[in-house]
Write a protein that holds these residues in place. Structure first.
Motif, mmCIF file in Angstrom:
data_model
loop_
_atom_site.group_PDB
_atom_site.id
_atom_site.type_symbol
_atom_site.label_atom_id
_atom_site.label_comp_id
_atom_site.label_asym_id
_atom_site.label_seq_id
_atom_site.Cartn_x
_atom_site.Cartn_y
_atom_site.Cartn_z
ATOM 1 N N ILE A 1 45.243 31.470 45.075
ATOM 2 C CA ILE A 1 44.697 31.737 44.325
ATOM 3 C C ILE A 1 44.275 33.048 44.963
ATOM 4 O O ILE A 1 44.097 34.273 44.008
ATOM 5 N N ALA A 2 44.448 33.376 46.491
ATOM 6 C CA ALA A 2 44.442 34.717 47.182
ATOM 7 C C ALA A 2 45.287 35.597 46.573
ATOM 8 O O ALA A 2 44.934 36.836 46.555
ATOM 9 N N LEU A 3 46.366 35.298 46.262
ATOM 10 C CA LEU A 3 48.066 36.495 45.730
ATOM 11 C C LEU A 3 46.826 36.884 44.052
ATOM 12 O O LEU A 3 47.381 37.404 44.456
ATOM 13 N N ILE A 4 47.310 35.329 43.461
ATOM 14 C CA ILE A 4 46.687 35.880 42.580
ATOM 15 C C ILE A 4 44.934 37.287 42.332
ATOM 16 O O ILE A 4 45.468 37.881 41.882
ATOM 17 N N TYR A 5 44.291 36.902 43.643
ATOM 18 C CA TYR A 5 43.532 37.820 43.007
ATOM 19 C C TYR A 5 43.965 39.500 43.976
ATOM 20 O O TYR A 5 43.765 40.299 43.109
ATOM 21 N N LEU A 6 44.944 39.425 44.806
ATOM 22 C CA LEU A 6 45.766 40.233 45.090
ATOM 23 C C LEU A 6 46.203 40.815 44.179
ATOM 24 O O LEU A 6 46.115 42.347 43.857
ATOM 25 N N ILE A 7 46.770 40.480 43.857
ATOM 26 C CA ILE A 7 48.344 40.994 42.315
ATOM 27 C C ILE A 7 46.908 41.273 41.328
ATOM 28 O O ILE A 7 47.552 42.435 40.858
ATOM 29 N N TYR A 8 45.770 40.686 40.889
ATOM 30 C CA TYR A 8 45.137 41.250 39.907
ATOM 31 C C TYR A 8 44.616 42.660 40.588
ATOM 32 O O TYR A 8 44.619 43.809 39.611
ATOM 33 N N PHE A 9 44.022 42.608 41.557
ATOM 34 C CA PHE A 9 43.526 44.022 41.638
ATOM 35 C C PHE A 9 44.525 45.286 41.436
ATOM 36 O O PHE A 9 44.262 46.357 41.493
ATOM 37 N N VAL A 10 45.450 44.478 42.677
ATOM 38 C CA VAL A 10 46.501 45.457 42.741
ATOM 39 C C VAL A 10 47.224 46.214 41.204
ATOM 40 O O VAL A 10 47.014 47.790 40.980
ATOM 41 N N ALA A 11 46.912 45.425 40.540
ATOM 42 C CA ALA A 11 47.947 45.862 39.090
ATOM 43 C C ALA A 11 46.504 46.161 38.205
ATOM 44 O O ALA A 11 47.081 47.594 37.637
ATOM 45 N N MET A 12 45.139 45.921 38.254
ATOM 46 C CA MET A 12 44.119 46.596 37.845
ATOM 47 C C MET A 12 44.128 48.332 38.021
ATOM 48 O O MET A 12 43.605 48.935 37.562
ATOM 49 N N THR A 13 44.347 48.047 39.164
ATOM 50 C CA THR A 13 44.564 49.604 39.745
ATOM 51 C C THR A 13 45.146 50.543 39.527
ATOM 52 O O THR A 13 44.689 51.691 39.671
#
Length: 246
Positions: free
Chosen positions: A228-240
């Motif tokens: 879940i933490a990796l999903i949060y991180l990937i989503y934040f980086v990708a959207m940024t």
């Protein structure tokens, strides 16, 4: 991966979470101090987004703006937040955070917790190391402020349309892209409101992780919350990244 929120360090996670929220609001409140078109539009969008929350949204928007729209009253209010209220809250939370870290010790991965050697004293060993890091960061920030000062655009005008291609600061780009993922209307509901609710649920879940991850509290491995933490991180980086490139 380290699961630093494991029992008995749940409150350390909570204080760190609120420090992160305060840091973000520091950026938003300081942003308005420029009082140019970009800052004006960004704060109007941010406070308007908060206003889309059910039940409490209208109150939050009026409380932040000091009225129904972004005006000089909003600037005064944000200035008070930026130079008085937020610094005091930050100092209090940092004090509690450091005391709790000193009391419980630094968190380490589960597989090395039992092998951990006796820690070094906070003062002067850890204190001097932290001071060196703080001074280095302060030097970098001061250098950037001198050689790369923020650009001040045209003075804010509440009657003028927002400039074309306006974007928020990088730490809000993921929010902008999230709002754009949702259509204007979803089954008779406002799409922006649904987007804000989804983001709010995600933030609340992030806050509650120490109390939900019971396996880690018992010293057991739990890859679910790591994923879940990796999903949060990937989503934040990708959207940024998408926000920067569009």
């Amino acid at each position: 991966m380290v699961k630093a929120y494991r029992k008995p360090r749940e409150i350390i996670w909570v204080t760190g979470f609120f420090l992160l929220v305060i840091s973000i609001f520091f950026g938003l409140s300081g942003y308005l101090m420029l009082w140019d078109e970009r800052a004006f539009a960004a704060v109007r969008v941010a406070t308007g987004g908060a206003g889309n929350l059910p039940v409490v949204g209208s109150f939050i928007k009026i409380f932040l703006r000091g009225g129904t729209d972004v005006t000089g009253e909003t600037l005064i209010r944000f200035y008070a937040f930026h130079v008085a209220i937020l610094p005091v809250l930050s100092l209090l939370l940092i004090g509690v955070h450091v005391l709790l870290v000193q009391y419980h010790g630094m968190s380490v991965p589960v597989f090395v917790e039992n092998k951990q050697k006796a820690g070094e004293p906070f003062f002067p060993n850890v204190f001097y190391k932290d001071m060196m890091i703080w001074l280095m960061v302060l030097g970098v920030v001061a250098t950037l402020a001198v050689f790369l000062p923020p650009e001040i655009g045209n003075k804010a005008n509440s009657l003028a349309p927002p400039p074309e291609g306006i974007k928020p600061e990088w730490y809000f780009l993921f929010m902008m892209e999230t709002l754009e993922l949702f259509p204007g209307t979803i089954y008779c509901f406002n799409g922006e409101t649904i987007a804000i609710i989804c983001v709010t649920i995600g933030i609340i879940f992030f806050f509650l992780i120490p109390f939900l991850d019971r396996k880690s509290n018992r010293g057991e491995k739990n890859p679910l919350f790591t994923i879940i933490a990796l999903i949060y991180l990937i989503y934040f980086v990708a959207m940024t990244i998408i926000g920067f490139s569009t």
